[in-house]
Design an enzyme around this catalytic site. Sequence first.
Site, PDB file in Angstrom:
ATOM      1  N   HIS A 144       0.835  -1.217   0.000  1.00 58.85           N
ATOM      2  CA  HIS A 144       0.000   0.000   0.000  1.00 58.85           C
ATOM      3  C   HIS A 144       0.869   1.267   0.000  1.00 58.85           C
ATOM      4  O   HIS A 144       0.551   2.253   0.662  1.00 58.85           O
ATOM      5  CB  HIS A 144      -0.956   0.002   1.199  1.00 58.85           C
ATOM      6  CG  HIS A 144      -1.719  -1.278   1.362  1.00 58.85           C
ATOM      7  ND1 HIS A 144      -2.584  -1.757   0.404  1.00 58.85           N
ATOM      8  CD2 HIS A 144      -1.716  -2.204   2.364  1.00 58.85           C
ATOM      9  CE1 HIS A 144      -3.099  -2.911   0.812  1.00 58.85           C
ATOM     10  NE2 HIS A 144      -2.578  -3.205   1.982  1.00 58.85           N
ATOM     11  N   SER A 267      15.686  14.236 -21.631  1.00 63.25           N
ATOM     12  CA  SER A 267      14.875  15.444 -21.788  1.00 63.25           C
ATOM     13  C   SER A 267      15.674  16.491 -22.542  1.00 63.25           C
ATOM     14  O   SER A 267      16.897  16.581 -22.406  1.00 63.25           O
ATOM     15  CB  SER A 267      14.464  15.997 -20.412  1.00 63.25           C
ATOM     16  OG  SER A 267      13.922  17.286 -20.521  1.00 63.25           O
TER      17      SER A 267
END
Length: 452
Positions: A144, A267
């Site tokens: 979780h 990038s």
Amino acid sequence: MGNHVELDMHELFSLRSRLQRYLDVEAALALTQAELGIIPLAAGDKIAEAAKVELIDLQRLEAGQAVTGHFMMPLVTELSRAVGEPEGEYVHWGATTQNIEQTGDVLGIRDAVRLLTEELRGVIEALAGLGERTADTVMAGRTHWQQAVPITLGFKVATWTDVMIRHAERLEQLKPRLFTSMTGGAAGTFASMGERGPAVQEGVARRLELTPMKVPARNIVDHFAEYVLLLGMMAATLASMAEEVSRLMSAEFGEVSESLPKGDVGSSTMPQKRNAKKCMEVVIKSARIRALVPTALEAMIQSHEVDGTRSAMMQHAVEQSSILTGDILRAIRKVMTGLEIYPERMRANLELTGGLINAEAVMMTLAQTIGRQTAHEVVHDAAYQVAQSGASTTFSDVLTADPRVNEHLSKEELRKLLDPAAHTGLSAEIARKTASRARAAAQLMNNDSEVK
């Protein structure tokens, strides 16, 4: 039957390859009918000799398709022309378009499965190697999105490997249902060939090394849907693997990385970026494969004895899912083969909570003397204090100061209990056993491939 050449997945579903498969089916049909005395022996031989795509005038075929609006009839005409008279009149005897197309498409699927099996075997071997290499590499297990208990990276790899082994088993189990030949005529009743119809279908299947359909109805397509569903499941597993690598590759984790070539640019404006490009490819194409699953299920809903629209939908789903699955299997294999591991970052991340990740180890040891529920309460209180302190105090300090703990555990015992490497359970053993199973599965897949 036909000229078998090694094709990649994209070439496999090209028009030329598809045409050759349809001609292979026409040849098998003619030879079988000649053997059974339905058409002259000379006709069977001449049709088989002429059933080669290089003997077909593709320009005339395309022109015929434009005029008729039908894919198969111009091919039958061209094959008849290549055979010559009078034997050419026996081409496509008693068959319907879908008999030829579906059986030919199954030949393509069989080749696709062979290619996918090879790619899948490579992925399983890569996972086996990675699992062995990282069996003892301790890292934080997370549930979780929160740190849970320590595991090893090899254990994480084992969870991927175990599923991939089952995907390989499912693919093998599907083959008898998938590799079928259908030669039942217009509606699947053998009306055009009468009592000899089943023998014709049996002979065609034998020549093409397929299994004859028990009920050769054109509206039975569940086996194709099952194939697409399996590829969808496989794609979901590969996406889960790729997304996990991408997450662990982020700066916040920094525990693994794709092996990126020198000079790779992430990038145009951020020179520091190292993007998980192969993993991104897997995630994107996996989504496209899973999107084809509803199409395949929709295509199972047939009207009357066949629905041409839905048949075309199924063909699209089968071909595209095959091509895309081949792509992502290759991509994930490269990721797993070259995965870079950063144990020092794993260790740093294990220490982020000051020992809280080993709370279960402390609780279960205390439980032996003060009971499980009481131990849970004591350790939970200590963990809460650490969280509230903003990391100004350590888990060890809080536990050592608690008389409910120090009465039963010494400082040295606590130190050992809070070592992440001491609470990985059977992670390493599971990793190695799973890697061994993977190698056995890969060898079996290799043996099956060599036999075929």
